[in-house]
Design a protein around this motif. Structure first.
Motif, mmCIF file in Angstrom:
data_model
loop_
_atom_site.group_PDB
_atom_site.id
_atom_site.type_symbol
_atom_site.label_atom_id
_atom_site.label_comp_id
_atom_site.label_asym_id
_atom_site.label_seq_id
_atom_site.Cartn_x
_atom_site.Cartn_y
_atom_site.Cartn_z
ATOM 1 N N PHE A 95 0.843 -1.197 0.000
ATOM 2 C CA PHE A 95 0.000 0.000 0.000
ATOM 3 C C PHE A 95 0.881 1.251 0.000
ATOM 4 O O PHE A 95 0.663 2.209 -0.753
ATOM 5 C CB PHE A 95 -0.917 -0.019 1.208
ATOM 6 N N GLN A 136 -12.616 -2.837 -1.871
ATOM 7 C CA GLN A 136 -12.541 -1.386 -1.788
ATOM 8 C C GLN A 136 -13.287 -0.797 -0.600
ATOM 9 O O GLN A 136 -12.942 0.280 -0.119
ATOM 10 C CB GLN A 136 -13.031 -0.770 -3.103
ATOM 11 N N VAL A 148 -10.591 -0.725 2.041
ATOM 12 C CA VAL A 148 -9.341 -0.016 1.761
ATOM 13 C C VAL A 148 -9.498 1.457 2.119
ATOM 14 O O VAL A 148 -10.425 2.128 1.653
ATOM 15 C CB VAL A 148 -8.953 -0.166 0.274
ATOM 16 N N VAL A 193 -5.876 -1.468 5.420
ATOM 17 C CA VAL A 193 -6.895 -2.331 4.826
ATOM 18 C C VAL A 193 -7.488 -3.178 5.934
ATOM 19 O O VAL A 193 -6.767 -3.911 6.621
ATOM 20 C CB VAL A 193 -6.299 -3.244 3.729
#
Length: 427
Positions: A289, A414, A417, A424
């Motif tokens: 990330f 998503q 996230v 996450v």
């Protein structure tokens, strides 16, 4: 009676006395010797491997006794019968020595985990076999290992004298018909005349075998010409189950600009340290990330780059901190590679208004689409996108280029996230 007669009588009486005394002494000696002889054990039995001890031939000690026969050449580890001679005083006595084997062998069980119908020999399932003679090792009854399960099978150990020991050996029989899975197999690129690393990023797993064998069939590859060739990976587990994946390798002439991957990997390590991109104790998801966030934040989009090779794209990206989608892909690849996170290239297909490149990244056993590039048609950047998250008008790709072994995420992440905290949920 005359004097002469008297003398004769005296002599006769004296002689008779002496003869009686001598006879008495003789009988005493004979009796004593018989008593001593009675203390000798005339038939002695010992166990194989035991030493021959002279004193064992006597019920009670007999003075002035010794072994006449030389027993040093007798091998007591072998059963047999021997006639020996013992001396005591001036007498001899023959005795019999029997060496017998009445001790059964000893051994330890070796617990087994095997596949169906892969029965090892009986000698392989026991260890530390001890006996003075040769030991015959066999299953007491032929085990049935055609069906999976937990079993205890008996192994018989019999020595040369017929002594037998039974050892119980636990078996776990595995009924395995599942072939190994090959991960990371994808179309390759290489340069004409150079070595090809066919196994980079390729892993194999099996439901039982910890070390399945992976082979590569590259017999159709001719690395002297520019072309595309098939390469087949085959994985085989210990039970003989196999799976295969065939990919293509495209060889091209090496471009004028090219950098050894270690050069750009050193640049990637320098960036991680200089910009403190992530901490060593972070998970792969956290590290990835931050890599994509750093690339999106620090690399300036200018809409053009040298795409002759990914190493060129990464070198230019780290050097100038600017480029296009290929630059973002290449820099992310270098950072992911040195971090130890599997990744591969994804290209837009079919090409619409222009080519586009991004990364496919393996995180927690699943492959996700990740795109650090700035784009006018979407905000921010993509991280851990599933197949259905993509806008296939701008992120369409050839799904057939990735076999079923590449487990591309189908479930959207998503909602979990957070692009602000770079976290996450659940990882």
């Amino acid at each position: 009676m005359s004097k002469k007669s008297k003398i004769i009588n005296i002599v006769i009486i004296a002689a008779a006395g002496l003869l009686g005394l001598a006879l008495g002494v003789f009988l005493f000696i004979i009796g004593y010797m018989n008593m001593e002889r009675g203390r000798i054990i005339r038939h002695l039995t010992i166990e194989t491997g035991s030493p021959i001890i002279f004193e064992d031939f006597f019920a009670e000690p007999v003075p002035h006794s010794s072994m006449v026969t030389d027993v040093s050449s007798i091998d007591t580890t072998v059963p047999g019968t021997y006639q020996l001679r013992i001396k005591f005083w001036r007498f001899r006595q023959d005795v019999i020595l029997d060496i017998v084997d009445t001790t059964a062998p000893t051994a330890e069980a070796v617990p087994q985990t095997i596949y169906c119908n892969k029965l090892p020999s009986a000698s392989e399932v026991v260890t530390n076999v001890q006996d003075l003679s040769d030991v015959t090792i066999a299953y007491k009854t032929e085990p049935d290992v055609s069906v999976g399960g937990e079993y205890v099978f008996q192994v018989s150990l019999t020595d040369a004298s017929g002594n037998e020991t039974i050892v119980d050996v636990p078996f776990t029989v595995v009924d395995d018909h599942t072939a190994p899975l090959i991960y990371g197999a994808h179309d390759l690129e290489g340069f004409v005349g150079e070595n090809i690393s066919y196994l980079d990023g390729i892993t194999v797993s099996d439901n039982y075998d910890e070390n399945p064998v992976l082979t590569v069939d590259n017999s159709q590859v001719n690395n002297r010409i520019s072309s595309t060739f098939p390469v087949t990976y085959t994985a085989t587990d210990a039970n003989g189950n196999t799976s295969s994946v065939t990919v293509n390798i495209t060889l091209r002439v090496k471009p004028d600009r090219y950098y050894d991957p270690e050069i750009v990997y050193d640049m990637a390590r320098h960036a991680i340290e200089t910009y403190d991109i992530y901490e060593d104790d972070m998970t792969d998801v956290e590290k990835a990330f931050r890599i994509f966030n750093w690339c999106h934040t620090y690399i300036h989009y200018i809409g053009t780059s040298d795409k002759s090779d990914w190493t060129v794209g990464a070198f230019d990206g780290f050097s100038t901190m600017q480029g296009d989608c290929f630059t973002y892909y290449a820099v992310c690849r270098a950072l992911l590679d040195v971090t130890g996170i599997n990744n591969m290239l994804v290209e837009r297909y079919p090409i619409t208004w222009s080519p586009h490149y991004w990364n496919l990244v393996e995180l927690d056993g699943v492959w996700y689409h990740c795109d650090a590039c700035y784009a006018y048609y979407h905000e921010g950047y993509y991280f851990m996108y599933a197949y259905n998250d993509l806008n296939h008008s701008d992120h369409g790709y050839d799904v057939n280029a990735y076999g079923p072994e590449i487990n591309i995420a189908q479930e959207s992440m998503q909602s979990r996230v957070n692009y602000n905290t770079l976290e996450v949920e659940g990882f």
